[in-house]
Write a protein that holds these residues in place. Structure first.
Motif, short mmCIF file in Angstrom:
data_model
loop_
_atom_site.label_atom_id
_atom_site.label_comp_id
_atom_site.label_asym_id
_atom_site.label_seq_id
_atom_site.Cartn_x
_atom_site.Cartn_y
_atom_site.Cartn_z
N PRO A 98 0.83 -1.27 0.01
CA PRO A 98 -0.11 -0.14 -0.06
C PRO A 98 0.89 1.07 0.04
O PRO A 98 1.94 1.13 0.83
N SER A 99 0.47 2.34 -0.78
CA SER A 99 0.96 3.73 -0.86
C SER A 99 1.10 4.20 0.57
O SER A 99 0.16 4.31 0.94
N ALA A 100 2.53 4.64 1.06
CA ALA A 100 2.18 5.71 2.23
C ALA A 100 1.47 6.85 2.20
O ALA A 100 0.89 7.55 3.14
N GLN A 101 1.44 7.39 0.82
CA GLN A 101 0.64 8.43 0.64
C GLN A 101 -0.21 7.95 -0.67
O GLN A 101 0.04 8.23 -1.87
N PRO A 102 -1.56 7.97 0.01
CA PRO A 102 -2.73 7.69 -1.17
C PRO A 102 -2.66 8.59 -2.18
O PRO A 102 -2.84 9.81 -1.59
N THR A 103 -3.05 8.10 -3.41
CA THR A 103 -3.36 9.32 -4.51
C THR A 103 -4.66 9.09 -4.96
O THR A 103 -5.33 7.87 -4.73
N GLY A 104 -5.07 9.77 -6.09
CA GLY A 104 -6.31 9.68 -6.44
C GLY A 104 -7.41 10.28 -5.63
O GLY A 104 -7.27 11.08 -4.69
N PRO A 105 -8.96 9.88 -5.93
CA PRO A 105 -9.94 10.41 -5.27
C PRO A 105 -9.87 10.11 -3.82
O PRO A 105 -9.41 9.13 -3.14
N ARG A 106 -10.35 11.03 -2.76
CA ARG A 106 -10.05 10.89 -1.49
C ARG A 106 -11.03 10.33 -0.74
O ARG A 106 -12.57 10.96 -0.75
N PRO A 107 -11.22 9.08 -0.09
CA PRO A 107 -12.37 8.60 0.53
C PRO A 107 -12.71 9.40 1.90
O PRO A 107 -11.71 9.76 2.58
N VAL A 108 -14.04 9.72 2.02
CA VAL A 108 -14.55 10.18 3.06
C VAL A 108 -15.71 9.60 3.64
O VAL A 108 -16.61 8.92 2.79
N LEU A 109 -15.66 9.27 5.16
CA LEU A 109 -16.92 8.30 5.60
C LEU A 109 -17.87 9.39 6.36
O LEU A 109 -17.37 10.04 7.26
N ALA A 110 -19.05 9.26 5.89
CA ALA A 110 -20.30 9.87 6.77
C ALA A 110 -20.71 8.94 7.70
O ALA A 110 -21.32 7.86 7.15
N VAL A 111 -20.53 9.17 8.80
CA VAL A 111 -21.01 8.36 9.97
C VAL A 111 -21.98 8.63 10.79
O VAL A 111 -22.05 10.03 11.35
N HIS A 112 -23.20 7.84 10.82
CA HIS A 112 -24.40 8.10 11.42
C HIS A 112 -24.41 7.58 12.53
O HIS A 112 -24.15 6.26 12.66
N SER A 113 -24.80 8.05 13.71
CA SER A 113 -24.74 7.30 14.97
C SER A 113 -25.89 6.26 15.04
O SER A 113 -26.92 6.45 14.15
N PRO A 114 -25.96 5.31 16.07
CA PRO A 114 -26.83 4.33 16.04
C PRO A 114 -28.29 4.75 15.86
O PRO A 114 -29.03 4.03 15.68
N GLY A 115 -28.40 5.71 16.73
CA GLY A 115 -29.91 6.36 16.60
C GLY A 115 -30.35 7.20 15.17
O GLY A 115 -31.62 7.59 15.12
N GLY A 116 -29.11 7.30 14.35
CA GLY A 116 -29.54 8.14 13.17
C GLY A 116 -29.50 9.44 13.36
O GLY A 116 -29.98 10.18 12.21
N THR A 117 -29.12 10.24 14.27
CA THR A 117 -29.61 11.63 14.54
C THR A 117 -28.51 12.44 14.32
O THR A 117 -28.40 13.51 14.24
N ILE A 118 -27.12 11.74 14.38
CA ILE A 118 -26.00 12.60 14.31
C ILE A 118 -25.07 11.91 13.19
O ILE A 118 -24.89 10.85 13.07
N GLU A 119 -24.37 12.99 12.48
CA GLU A 119 -23.65 12.78 11.12
C GLU A 119 -22.40 13.42 11.31
O GLU A 119 -22.30 14.77 11.69
N THR A 120 -21.19 12.59 11.39
CA THR A 120 -19.93 13.35 11.30
C THR A 120 -19.20 12.69 10.12
O THR A 120 -19.48 11.72 9.55
N THR A 121 -18.15 13.53 9.60
CA THR A 121 -17.48 13.16 8.52
C THR A 121 -15.99 12.85 8.95
O THR A 121 -15.45 13.60 9.46
N HIS A 122 -15.48 11.96 8.09
CA HIS A 122 -14.13 11.49 8.53
C HIS A 122 -13.39 11.13 7.25
O HIS A 122 -13.59 9.83 6.53
#
Length: 295
Positions: free
Chosen positions: A77-101
């Motif tokens: 695996p590349s130490a410095q990933p290239t190309g499109p940047r993956p982003v995770l949108a995380v919804h809490s178990p209750g579905g009321t809170i979303e954070t991005t990572h």
């Protein structure tokens, strides 16, 4: 099988060397030679090829790029990933809170503690799942967690015996084979029981803690939802009125989402390739992947 937004199922085992630094985790990082993949998610090649062609045109790779079936054994695996940047949108178990990572590291751990992404979810293992890059693709891999990782489906998905399904807060196992009977000695009488009444296709419903909450024989068409369905669970606030359908065509059972609000998911057995828009469950936390422009 029809295309689904769940995984590219290929043999992804044995093509990554371990990281050079000591491994602090009680499992091997990356795919292993004996990795398996779930057979019922085995047909997204066309969708993934289309996605790669689109990304290639956007980011300068040749338009006819295809992921090879056999890869070099020493791929790192590349130490410095290239190309499109993956982003995770995380919804809490209750579905009321979303954070991005953003996923900026070559290997990205998701779990309850000491991870790149830590989830406050009692159904999540300490180290539950990892994401890593391979030949420009982003790979999702369960780390032998008790509750597994579930990937959202689209269109009809053919079911295999033993497939695990997540619908709202409900967890089911699809079975279409008989359990192996207990051993019988020579001369024993036949075990008593109900008369055999057709194919054994059924859903097993599991409760928290692993107890069986019900066994439901399957007909040709079976709807699942919070109301006005063949299998109804009115106390599950994450179910749509008719959330999903299991139907039989030519003696094969298929799972289909019924335009539900929260989606229908199937458990993956091991490493799968993700595409833009894929959604997966870790415990009861819903995570959606998108790709943004490189930094």
């Amino acid at each position: 099988m029809a295309k689904s937004s769940d995984s590219n199922i290929q043999d992804l085992g044995g093509t990554l060397e371990p990281l050079s630094e000591p491994n602090p985790y009680p499992f091997e990082l990356g795919p292993q030679p004996d990795d398996g993949v779930i057979s019922s998610l085995d047909s997204r090649r066309e969708l993934l090829d289309l996605t790669r062609d689109l990304l290639a045109r956007t980011h300068g790779q040749p338009g006819n790029y295809r992921q090879p079936v056999v890869r070099p054994s020493a791929a790192q695996p590349s130490a410095q990933p290239t190309g499109p940047r993956p982003v995770l949108a995380v919804h809490s178990p209750g579905g009321t809170i979303e954070t991005t990572h953003p996923v900026d590291s070559a290997r990205y751990l998701v779990g309850r503690e000491n991870c790149d992404l830590e989830l406050d979810d009692r159904f999540v293992a300490r180290w539950h799942v990892q994401l890593f890059r391979r030949d420009g693709a982003l790979i999702l891999q369960d780390l032998n967690s008790k509750n597994g990782v579930y990937l959202r489906i689209a269109d009809d998905l053919p079911l295999e015996d033993g497939d695990r399904i997540a619908i709202g807060e409900q967890r089911f196992e699809f079975r279409n084979k008989w359990d192996r009977p207990a051993g019988q000695k020579d001369g024993d009488s036949l075990a008593a029981g109900a008369t055999w009444a057709g194919p054994p296709a059924r859903l097993i419903r599991y409760l928290e803690g692993g107890q069986i909450g019900g066994v439901y024989p399957l007909a040709q068409y079976n709807s699942i939802g919070s109301q006005k369905s063949d299998l109804t669970f009115p106390d599950d606030t994450f179910l749509s009125p008719t959330h999903a359908v299991i139907h039989c065509e030519s003696e094969r059972y298929y799972l289909r989402d019924h335009d539900s609000d929260f989606g229908t998911f199937i458990r993956i057995a091991d490493a799968v390739e993700l595409v833009d828009g894929d959604c997966f469950l870790v415990g009861r936390t819903r995570i959606r992947l998108t790709f943004s422009s490189p930094k």
